[in-house]
Design a protein around this motif. Structure first.
Motif: not given
Length: 778
Positions: A442-448, A473-475, A479-480, A488-489
């Motif tokens: 995952x990447x920081x753009x996935x936070x939003x 980004x992606x949700x 994953x969580x 998904x990323x």
């Protein structure tokens, strides 16, 4: 309620309108307060600064972070979460859900150019998440570091649309810039400069102050609007240099790093495998030749080096403790179970910007003069590291060790040492797993996208009338909630000042273009050597480029496609040229050769004409009381470097502070008489290159009253965060003649004028001169 267009349109009543409100047919629907969908969680983002993957005890490191460990035990630990390798880009990407070049933040704001991917201007079609949440009924607040404001807009007159309060945060308390002195920070509340509530001698540190403010805000918010969720962004600036922390935090680490950074890497790696944050079959990457071995460091320097790391470890533990105070306050309010917490331990890898020896005053390094701090000097200052007398940073070897088990450090976006940051997500009501890890990329753009999905709020189609570009980004919710969820990323580019890489379905192709702590000219982009790492190579330890050139070529082509899509090209590895606004093509706040300031002004260094490497003059019209003159007339910088023009024991005095190593005072021969007078300091630069000295002359009403010499000067900047003050010194003192408080000028200051260029030999600035200068600038 339709939430795709923000602000949500006001409801309009259509129906019977009666003449008399007492008419029994009078009926209007009740006013509905704006709230997000039912069950939407509170959101807390904690973002630490310059922390490598291997620093925190939660990820196998030597720095005790009990709060992070506690959250991980009751939440989910992310082992493959990535940032951009530098602070401003990571923050803008995290707050918008878009790649950093997509939102104009290819590097830090101070290196902005006119190219779309590097201009530091957030496009209006990429609204930040705070704006989206506020317009959906959240209370919003930011505390700490904001390094996303274009440098030409960092002033008391704005514009403020990219400041936190212009970006969706209803409340802001913190600093605007790359770093802050933990004892004397340049603070803003909203857009108004404010001063710390107490002094270092009274126990002040910025990290604790930010925790106090956050606790006060959330308690008030919940006391008044308990049915309204909050979004809080807490970014303390720790552990960016300067590494400042009270002795009680660093004392517990005394002697723990005496065996050096190579031994520390081995210990961290062993702990990481035991914790399961890296697989059992992962390999510890080799130390590159550019990073010295501990055994090759001078024996005399090693006590200083060990002390640097002790200070840093205490600094990180203090930051974690302060974060815990904020979390405990939320728990005391009874709302922690439905608070989605992202605890992101670093906005990039550990910082290697302290050079191979580290430094007592980071400004020496930032000015390109690290060599002036000798081993003898550093040893003489060993007990002052971490205190208000220092502005210290640690050595490259420590940064590399704290990025264990990966290659490289902050700024190196090509390798995981620069971009992989330990992250913990905690949300008892929303996440069923406790104490588990996730290995999906995952990447920081996935936070939003994750926050919006958790809140049940759609990504808006328009904000304030402007159609919005899609999130990039992606949700992470799948994953969580499920360790077996498919990744998904799938693809992610990386780039920072020419260091670049691409991730695609487990594979990575990377090339390191430049070394952060070296000023050498990097090679041509086409001469860069690319490396290839396979999906089963957790640490990027085995380069497969020679074995699989076809795969490497495929990923290189994919990097170029992604780079073109997100405004990464043209690649820009320039250094000085990007710092110079004339070459970079960005606006300058201050233009011309003359600037007037007025009493009470407190402005950042970028708001004042640059006085470095040139002749200049500082003139002030003042009124001296019958009791005599004392205190600061004007000053710039602070204890780490700067200058001050002030009255001391009744006489005009000028002091040039050279990195806190040497002080060059010049004192007038007589006292300033009572009444209205013009005082002036002229500095005649000797020329012949950067950082040279010059002669100083002091004047009363155009008549010379004192001379002296400054042997050497700082070539680029006085400070990273200290202000230029008129009428007093609000930060750390630039001169040893006065303290951090009680230094206000005892008289009245009409104005202060700064002139740069060649000496005109006109030592008295008349009103006509000021008028002519003003008219010439129209």
């Amino acid at each position: 309620m339709a939430r795709h267009h923000l602000p949500i349109p006001d409801p309009t009543h259509v129906g019977l309108t009666t003449y008399d409100a007492k008419d029994p047919n009078t009926e209007y629907p009740p006013i509905q307060e704006l709230r997000p969908p039912k069950g939407a969680p509170n959101v807390l983002i904690i973002l630490l600064d310059d922390v490598g993957f291997g620093a925190s005890s939660a990820f196998g490191g030597p720095c005790q972070m009990r709060v992070a460990e506690r959250l991980a035990a009751d939440g989910v630990k992310l082992n493959r979460f990535h940032t951009t390798a530098l602070c401003s880009p990571t923050r803008q990407a995290m707050l918008t859900g878009r790649n950093h070049h997509s939102v104009g933040m290819g590097a830090i704001t101070e290196m902005a150019t006119s190219a779309p991917g590097n201009n530091s201007i957030r496009p209006k079609d990429k609204a930040p998440v705070a704006e989206t949440l506020k317009l959906n009924g959240y209370s919003t607040a930011q505390f700490g570091k904001c390094h996303e404001v274009p440098v030409w807009e960092v002033s008391p007159v704005g514009p403020f649309h990219q400041w936190p309060t212009g970006s969706g945060f209803e409340y802001f308390y913190g600093f605007v810039g790359g770093e802050a002195n933990q004892y004397y920070p340049g603070l803003y509340e909203g857009t108004t400069p404010v001063e710390p509530p107490k002094t270092p001698e009274e126990g002040y540190t910025l990290t604790d102050d930010l925790a106090d403010r956050a606790i006060t805000w959330v308690r008030q918010q919940q006391a008044l609007l308990p049915d309204k969720p909050f979004f809080m962004y807490w970014a303390p600036g720790a552990t960016h240099a300067p590494h400042h922390v009270p002795e009680q935090w660093s004392a517990k680490y005394r002697g723990k790093f005496d065996d050096g950074w190579d031994a520390l890497r081995e210990r961290i790696f062993s702990h990481q495998r035991k914790l399961g944050v890296v697989p059992e079959d992962a390999e510890l990457t080799a130390r590159h030749d550019e990073i010295p071995a501990w055994d090759d460091m001078p024996a005399a320097l090693k006590p200083v080096l060990a002390r640097q790391m002790e200070i840093y470890a205490g600094f990180l533990e203090q930051a974690d403790h302060a974060a815990g105070r904020v979390i405990d306050a939320i728990a005391d309010l009874g709302v922690l179970d439905n608070t989605l917490i992202y605890y992101i331990i670093g906005d990039n890898g550990a910082s290697a910007e302290g050079t191979v020896n580290g430094c007592f005053n980071e400004m020496t390094t930032l000015n390109g003069m690290p060599g002036i701090e000798t081993t003898e000097f550093l040893l003489s200052k060993i007990d002052d590291f971490g205190t208000a007398a220092a502005y210290n940073h640690y050595a490259v070897g420590w940064a590399h060790a704290l990025c264990t088990p990966y290659q490289w450090t902050k700024q190196v976006a090509s390798h995981w040492g620069g971009t992989r940051n330990g992250t913990i997500v905690h949300w008892p009501k929303g996440l069923p797993d406790k104490g588990t890890t996730r290995n999906q990329f995952h990447h920081v753009i996935d936070v939003v996208p994750t926050i919006l999905a958790a809140a049940g709020v759609p990504a808006p189609h328009s904000v304030n009338g402007i159609a919005q570009a899609p999130l990039e980004g992606v949700s992470m919710l799948d994953t969580l909630r499920d360790a077996a969820a498919p990744e998904t990323h799938q693809v992610q580019y990386f780039e920072m000042m020419g260091n670049r890489g691409i991730y695609f379905q487990g594979w990575t192709a990377v090339t390191k273009h430049r070394t952060p702590w070296k000023a050498e000219t990097p090679p041509a982009f086409d001469d860069d050597v690319w490396e290839l790492y396979g999906p089963d190579d957790w640490t990027q330890a085995h380069d497969l480029a020679a074995e699989n050139p076809a795969k490497l070529a495929e990923l290189q082509r994919l990097w170029l496609i992604e780079a073109t899509k997100y405004n990464v090209v043209p690649l820009d590895d320039r250094g000085f040229e990007r710092i110079n606004p004339d070459i970079a093509g960005r606006p300058q706040l201050i233009k011309g050769n003359t600037q007037r300031l007025f009493s009470g002004m407190r402005v950042a260094e970028g708001c004042v004409l640059s006085l470095t490497n040139k002749s200049h003059a500082v003139t002030a019209n003042i009124e001296v009381p019958a009791s005599g003159a004392n205190g600061v007339i004007v000053t710039q910088g602070g204890s780490a470097g700067g200058w001050a023009l002030y009255a001391h024991e009744g006489r005009l005095k000028y002091c040039y502070n050279f990195f806190g190593i040497e002080y060059y005072p010049v004192t007038a021969s007589t006292e300033i008489p009572a009444g209205r007078h013009q005082v002036r300091m002229e500095f005649a630069y000797e020329g012949g290159g950067l950082a040279k000295g010059g002669d100083v002359t002091l004047y009363y009403d155009g008549k010379p009253v004192g001379t002296g010499r400054v042997a050497q000067t700082q070539p680029m900047a006085f400070s990273a965060d200290e202000a230029c003050d008129v009428g007093r010194d609000t930060g750390s003192p630039a001169s040893t003649d006065y303290g951090p408080t009680g230094n206000a000028f005892t008289g009245t200051i009409d104005w202060v004028q700064i002139d740069i260029g060649e000496d005109s030999h006109d030592h008295l600035v008349t009103p006509e001169d000021r008028f002519n200068i003003a008219m010439a600038k129209q």
